[in-house]
Design an enzyme around this catalytic site. Structure first.
Site, PDB file in Angstrom:
ATOM      1  N   HIS A 288      -8.734 -41.752 -12.723  1.00 31.40           N
ATOM      2  CA  HIS A 288      -7.337 -42.085 -12.484  1.00 31.40           C
ATOM      3  C   HIS A 288      -6.634 -42.598 -13.728  1.00 31.40           C
ATOM      4  O   HIS A 288      -5.409 -42.486 -13.825  1.00 31.40           O
ATOM      5  CB  HIS A 288      -7.221 -43.125 -11.362  1.00 31.40           C
ATOM      6  CG  HIS A 288      -7.308 -42.534  -9.983  1.00 31.40           C
ATOM      7  ND1 HIS A 288      -8.504 -42.279  -9.359  1.00 31.40           N
ATOM      8  CD2 HIS A 288      -6.344 -42.130  -9.132  1.00 31.40           C
ATOM      9  CE1 HIS A 288      -8.265 -41.756  -8.163  1.00 31.40           C
ATOM     10  NE2 HIS A 288      -6.969 -41.649  -8.002  1.00 31.40           N
ATOM     11  N   GLY A 289      -7.345 -43.182 -14.651  1.00 29.43           N
ATOM     12  CA  GLY A 289      -6.662 -43.691 -15.835  1.00 29.43           C
ATOM     13  C   GLY A 289      -7.623 -44.227 -16.872  1.00 29.43           C
ATOM     14  O   GLY A 289      -8.714 -44.709 -16.544  1.00 29.43           O
TER      15      GLY A 289
END
Length: 457
Positions: free
Chosen positions: A323-324
């Protein structure tokens, strides 16, 4: 271009639909090449420099797949998957891992930051799914045009849903506008697009106005009251749902208008009564990918409790990192992994938790962990947690009305997909959707137009 922009809604989409209809009606052989060209135009609108990346990604992976089919050399597939993950790592994680190495070992590595191509995580995972299935003998060989559409079909290239080749490829050879239900499917697609826009523009974006100032204050070291912290956290909890599920509804609706059924991605997740239930309802195509391509290869639930717990924790940790490029995302993933492990242990006790208790605990856990997902640093997250749990002035002025409306819409009633398939053809219903679409257009022209949250992933 954003789905919620005039450029897309009033220019690109009508033109694309018109060209697609002409091709389908008068030159069916050019329909798929046209869709691929339109997908590249859509993708390149953001930044034309990224078109070669997408094109080379498709061409190289397709070539490796063709070579594997001819030679059956497994190393070709392994090399292709490693190359995909390496490219993703360079663009998305180079600075992150350099910072980690420098902090842990003082290596003094240079910190390179690259502009992140939109959708790179999603189309990388599409490559991986096909290549893994090809190696296992489950996937057939496709020509370059069809493979290019599997990777780059514009409704899903930027933020999903994650589509398996089995869900898309057989549809590409259909004549969608010759189907007996073609008009009905087009109308349902238009309704899904409108509902998704409404969720994003009329509910999600206004909630950003409640969440953003709170998280910005936490990031800047500003003082927060308990009510402000809870307001910001709950606002983001519902904002990310309406933002992402709204995008998915639009993607599914646009796909239907072009004659393609894409997989659903949300099933009223905030009604979940356990964390396992939540992940079966939230970003369902990602959950399925993590299960089939990480959790099961890690051992799954067939090799004892210890292996199962390890597989859950490792899968969700990597899911958080996906996700990041930040430790807050990693810890968010770890927290969900630990939560899923706790659920496994609880179920082994045989004690049945009342549904209302399970729902309350699940919602509270998900909302609290969204703080890690949204906060720009651990320090900002800690300021929010401290305020939420009473280590701050209580405050006043809690803006509850918007949150109540968002909660009711998120938790009551069917999904948009189910709703539009239940609605009978009706003239006044068409008028109502037309009015709603105009209202959305007016809102888009009047307010700030937020990008979709998941575009950054």
């Amino acid at each position: 271009m954003l789905f919620n922009s005039f450029a897309f809604l009033l220019a690109f989409l009508p033109l694309a639909l018109g060209l697609h209809w002409l091709a389908e009606r008068f030159a069916p052989a050019v329909r798929l090449p046209l869709l691929l060209v339109l997908s590249f135009v859509f993708y390149g609108y953001w930044d034309v420099r990224f078109i070669p990346l997408l094109a080379l990604s498709i061409l190289i992976n397709w070539t490796m797949a063709q070579l594997f089919v001819r030679t059956r050399v497994t190393a070709l597939i392994v090399a292709a998957i490693v190359a995909n993950l390496t490219v993703l790592g360079i663009f998305k994680y180079a600075a992150f891992f350099a910072d980690l190495a420098n902090a842990a070992a003082g290596l003094g590595l240079p910190r390179y930051e690259f502009a992140l191509p939109l959708g790179i995580s999603f189309f990388t995972f599409h490559h991986v799914m096909y290549l893994v299935d090809l190696r296992a003998g489950r996937a057939p060989r496709f020509d370059l045009i069809r493979y290019g559409l599997y990777i780059g079909f514009f409704p899903q290239v930027l933020a999903g849903p994650l589509v398996r080749w089995t869900e898309l490829m057989h549809q590409l050879d259909e004549r969608p506008y010759l189907r007996s239900d073609a008009a009905q499917r087009f109308a349902q697609g238009l309704m899904l697009l409108t509902i998704g826009l409404a969720k994003k523009v009329l509910i999600g974006d206004p909630l950003a106005g409640y969440a953003n100032p709170v998280f910005e204050a936490a990031a800047n070291g500003g003082g927060l009251t308990t009510l402000q912290a809870w307001q910001g956290t709950l606002a983001f909890t519902f904002q990310i749902y309406f933002d992402f599920s709204g995008y998915t509804d639009m993607a599914l609706g646009i796909g239907l208008m072009f004659g393609v059924v894409l997989p659903q991605n949300f099933e009223v997740p905030y009604r979940a009564v356990s964390l396992q239930d939540f992940w079966r309802r939230w970003h369902m195509t990602l959950s399925r990918f993590l299960r089939d391509y990480l959790y099961i290869p890690f051992g799954g639930n067939r090799h004892g409790l210890a292996v199962q717990l390890f597989a859950l924790l490792a899968t969700m940790t990597l899911g958080g990192l996906w996700h990041g490029a930040g430790l807050t995302f990693v810890v968010w993933g770890i927290a969900h992994g630990l939560g899923l492990c706790a659920g496994v242990l609880w179920r082994r006790t045989g004690v049945v938790m009342p549904a209302v208790v399970g729902w309350a605990l699940t919602f509270l856990f998900v909302a609290l962990t969204w703080v890690l997902f949204r906060a720009t640093s651990f320090e900002a997250a800690m300021r929010l947690y401290e305020a939420m749990f009473g280590f701050a002035p209580f405050g006043s002025g809690f803006k509850w009305r918007a949150l109540v409306v968002a909660a009711l819409v998120a938790m009551i009633g069917p999904t948009a997909w189910a709703a539009v398939h239940r609605l009978p053809p009706n003239r006044w219903l068409a008028v109502a959707f037309a009015i709603l679409f105009v209202v959305i257009l007016l809102k888009i022209g009047d307010d700030a137009n937020y990008e979709f949250i998941y575009f950054q992933f």
